[in-house]
Motif scaffolding. Structure first.
Motif, PDB file in Angstrom:
ATOM      1  N   GLY A 131       0.931  -1.242   0.231  1.00  0.00           N
ATOM      2  CA  GLY A 131       0.037  -0.041   0.070  1.00  0.00           C
ATOM      3  C   GLY A 131       1.036   1.386   0.132  1.00  0.00           C
ATOM      4  N   CYS A 132       1.776   1.435   0.929  1.00  0.00           N
ATOM      5  CA  CYS A 132       2.456   2.602   1.152  1.00  0.00           C
ATOM      6  C   CYS A 132       4.038   2.468   0.858  1.00  0.00           C
ATOM      7  CB  CYS A 132       2.267   3.271   2.657  1.00  0.00           C
ATOM      8  SG  CYS A 132       3.184   2.219   3.830  1.00  0.00           S
ATOM      9  N   ASN A 133       4.572   1.303   0.666  1.00  0.00           N
ATOM     10  CA  ASN A 133       5.759   1.044   0.547  1.00  0.00           C
ATOM     11  C   ASN A 133       6.681   0.881   1.682  1.00  0.00           C
ATOM     12  OD1 ASN A 133       7.261   0.091  -1.726  1.00  0.00           O
ATOM     13  ND2 ASN A 133       8.276   1.794  -2.493  1.00  0.00           N
ATOM     14  N   HIS A 134       6.159   1.054   2.849  1.00  0.00           N
ATOM     15  CA  HIS A 134       6.737   0.978   4.250  1.00  0.00           C
ATOM     16  C   HIS A 134       7.973  -0.053   3.957  1.00  0.00           C
ATOM     17  CE1 HIS A 134       7.643   2.220   8.271  1.00  0.00           C
ATOM     18  NE2 HIS A 134       7.334   1.060   8.484  1.00  0.00           N
ATOM     19  N   PHE A 135       9.120  -0.112   4.643  1.00  0.00           N
ATOM     20  CA  PHE A 135      10.183  -1.149   4.505  1.00  0.00           C
ATOM     21  C   PHE A 135       9.925  -2.464   5.566  1.00  0.00           C
ATOM     22  CE2 PHE A 135      12.384  -0.439   8.622  1.00  0.00           C
ATOM     23  CZ  PHE A 135      11.580   0.653   8.975  1.00  0.00           C
ATOM     24  N   GLY A 141      -1.418   0.891   8.271  1.00  0.00           N
ATOM     25  CA  GLY A 141      -2.252   0.109   8.825  1.00  0.00           C
ATOM     26  C   GLY A 141      -2.920  -1.071   7.868  1.00  0.00           C
ATOM     27  N   CYS A 142      -2.427  -1.185   6.753  1.00  0.00           N
ATOM     28  CA  CYS A 142      -3.221  -2.004   6.112  1.00  0.00           C
ATOM     29  C   CYS A 142      -2.871  -3.447   6.334  1.00  0.00           C
ATOM     30  CB  CYS A 142      -3.040  -1.921   4.367  1.00  0.00           C
ATOM     31  SG  CYS A 142      -1.317  -2.268   3.879  1.00  0.00           S
ATOM     32  N   VAL A 143      -3.795  -4.358   6.271  1.00  0.00           N
ATOM     33  CA  VAL A 143      -3.630  -5.705   6.499  1.00  0.00           C
ATOM     34  C   VAL A 143      -3.279  -6.509   5.100  1.00  0.00           C
ATOM     35  CG1 VAL A 143      -4.398  -7.901   7.403  1.00  0.00           C
ATOM     36  CG2 VAL A 143      -4.674  -5.870   8.456  1.00  0.00           C
TER      37      VAL A 143
HETATM   38 ZN   LIG Z   1       1.515   0.479   4.319  1.00  0.00          ZN
END
Ligand SMILES: [Zn+2]
Length: 140
Positions: free
Chosen positions: A23-27, A57-59
């Motif tokens: 979703g957000c490309n968080h590492f 917060g996406c699953v």
């Molecule tokens: Zn994310």
């Protein structure tokens, strides 16, 4: 992906951890328990590993290779059913007919919306998969 290993190990199966949040490309994503899902290869629900992104917060729910998200039947099985209905006008024996016509109707609706009336449904099936779309999903 070893389905038999998954059936044997259940919750202990070593699912791959996604490198990044889709979703957000968080590492980094964290383990978030299991979702128990039904598949044609098992009579019991199978634990499917979930991950959660601490940033957005996406699953993220993993799935067995060769399966669409939220579909019990394998992509190969669905492809064969579509093929049969398109080619012979008949559903495949041994698989719930209602389910097969449900897939067919969903594919047809998508194919007509995207490619117009008279679209080649077998080709549309593959094109949609290539674009990352579940071709037999009702939800658009
Ligand atoms: Zn994310």
């Amino acid at each position: 992906m070893d389905i038999n290993l998954l059936l044997n190990l259940k919750e202990n199966y070593a699912w791959p951890r996604p490198d990044r949040c889709p979703g957000c490309n968080h590492f980094k994503v964290w383990g978030h328990g299991f979702a128990y899902c039904c598949f044609d290869f098992s009579t019991d629900p199978i634990p499917i590993k979930r991950y959660r992104c601490p940033n957005c917060g996406c699953v993220i729910r993993l799935r067995p290779e060769g399966y669409f998200n939220r579909f019990q039947a394998s992509i190969d099985t669905i492809r064969k059913c579509i093929d049969s209905i398109v080619t012979t006008g008949k559903a495949i024996k041994g698989i719930c007919r209602q389910r097969q016509y449900h897939w067919f109707a969903a594919l047809k609706k998508r194919a007509v919306a995207l490619f117009g009336l008279g679209a080649d449904l077998k080709q549309a099936f593959e094109s949609l998969i290539a674009e990352g779309v579940i071709p037999v999903s009702r939800a658009i």
